[in-house]
Write a protein that holds these residues in place. Structure first.
Motif, PDB file in Angstrom:
ATOM      1  N   PHE A 193      -7.130  -2.751   3.700  1.00 39.97           N
ATOM      2  CA  PHE A 193      -7.930  -2.286   2.559  1.00 39.97           C
ATOM      3  C   PHE A 193      -9.121  -1.471   3.053  1.00 39.97           C
ATOM      4  N   ILE A 243      -2.446   0.546  -4.447  1.00 35.27           N
ATOM      5  CA  ILE A 243      -1.871  -0.783  -4.260  1.00 35.27           C
ATOM      6  C   ILE A 243      -0.951  -1.042  -5.442  1.00 35.27           C
ATOM      7  N   TYR A 247       0.860  -1.183   0.000  1.00 33.73           N
ATOM      8  CA  TYR A 247       0.000   0.000   0.000  1.00 33.73           C
ATOM      9  C   TYR A 247       0.895   1.231   0.000  1.00 33.73           C
ATOM     10  N   SER A 253       2.355  -3.516  -6.986  1.00 33.33           N
ATOM     11  CA  SER A 253       3.176  -4.723  -6.892  1.00 33.33           C
ATOM     12  C   SER A 253       4.014  -4.835  -8.152  1.00 33.33           C
TER      13      SER A 253
END
Length: 356
Positions: A103, A47, A36, A49
């Motif tokens: 979240f 978010i 995050y 990655s």
């Protein structure tokens, strides 16, 4: 300050198949870091990655998003901006619960930030509208032309009261104030037209986004209904046949075993990487030693050639010495013979002297 990471975990990343909208497609070969991020400049949460240099997740959290747990170790959410559905497979149920908790927390923070931004927009827009309304009303009141009720001359004023200004001066002042008011109205009207154009453009963009969101929502609702029907069918089938339940349990155990085996393989891979690096170091050392050995062998060959040359010279010297010794022996033998002859001659001379 830019974006700052505020929470990170590791999971397997999936995306819904864009063609079928049914199957999950893995976007990472192994578990990757999912984080995050908070952007201070735009006041948004994201978010993100990365799988190497490839971004497998880049999703901005909005108040209308929902993170759904579909199993003990799997969760998903829909991103309308990216026009996809993300799925995460965790190694444990606690990691999934922690991710879902974060979240919900950041979703609420995004909602509060959006409300604050809307309030600021309303506060910035309301004073300008009130000022425009006041300016539009103030020139039309009779008090602005003839003064207030306290300033008006009552009907019962004596004849010796102070006389009013001439009508020409009043008309000039009124025309001057009217021109100023018209200029002010024109400026405000131009500002209102500009604001109206901006609001119209924003409204058109919002309408287009709403249409797109409605289409996506309808597609998601159809997909959700289909999944609900599928789940109901599976529940019915699972209720009818206990064998499927046992198979499902076995499959879950197999999946957990495979995940643990995958994690063990990843650890083994990291260990092998370290061993490969050490092997590379050993190889470089071996190459260096091989080069040194080759240099030593070349030096050894040079020394052997010099040694053989010295041995040849020594053998030739020995032959010369043997020849010299042989010549010396010959000379000694010759000298011994001469000495013997001289001795005999001396003895003979001595005898001659004695006889004479």
């Amino acid at each position: 300050m830019g974006e700052q990471p505020i929470f990170s975990t590791r999971a397997h990343v999936f995306q819904i198949d864009p063609s079928t909208k049914k199957n999950w497609v893995p976007t990472s070969k192994h578990a990757v870091t999912v984080s995050y991020f908070f952007d201070n400049t735009r006041n948004v949460y994201r978010i993100i990655s990365l799988d190497g240099s490839k971004a497998v997740i880049n999703s901005t959290i909005t108040p209308n998003m929902t993170f759904t747990k579909t199993s003990q170790k799997f969760g998903q959410w829909a991103d309308s901006r990216a026009n996809t559905v993300y799925g995460l497979g965790f190694s444990s149920e606690s990691n999934l619960a922690k991710f879902a908790e974060k979240f919900a927390e950041f979703k609420e923070a995004a909602r509060l930030a959006k409300e604050k931004s809307q309030e600021k927009m309303e506060l910035t827009s309301s004073p300008s509208q009130e000022s425009v309304a006041g300016d539009l009303l103030s020139p039309l009141t009779p008090e602005s032309i003839n003064g207030t009720d306290d300033e008006r001359v009552p009907t019962g004023t004596p004849q010796h009261a102070e006389p009013r200004a001439p009508a020409s001066q009043n008309a000039l002042a009124f025309s001057h104030s009217s021109s100023n008011v018209n200029k002010h109205w024109e400026a405000e009207l131009a500002a209102l037209k500009g604001n109206n154009a901006k609001l119209t453009a924003a409204l058109l963009e919002s309408t287009a986004n709403v249409k797109q969101w409605k289409q996506q929502l309808a597609a998601y609702q159809e997909e959700a209904e289909r999944l609900h029907k599928r789940v109901t069918e599976l529940e019915c089938v699972s209720g009818q046949s206990p064998v499927i339940r046992s198979q499902k349990t076995e499959l879950n155990q197999t999946i957990e075993e495979l995940e643990s085996a995958l994690m063990a393989k990843e650890e083994e891979l990291e260990r092998l990487k370290v061993e490969v690096e050490s092997a590379n170091e050993f190889q470089s050392q071996k190459d260096s030693l091989t080069q040194k050995l080759q240099d030593t062998e070349s030096m050894n060959q040079a020394l052997e050639a010099r040694l053989s040359e010295l041995e040849q010279r020594m053998r030739s010297n020995q032959r010369e010495r043997e020849a010299f010794r042989h010549s010396l022996r010959s000379l000694l033998q010759l000298l011994d013979g001469k000495l013997f002859e001289l001795t005999e001659l001396r003895d003979a001379l001595g005898k001659l002297l004695e006889s004479s």
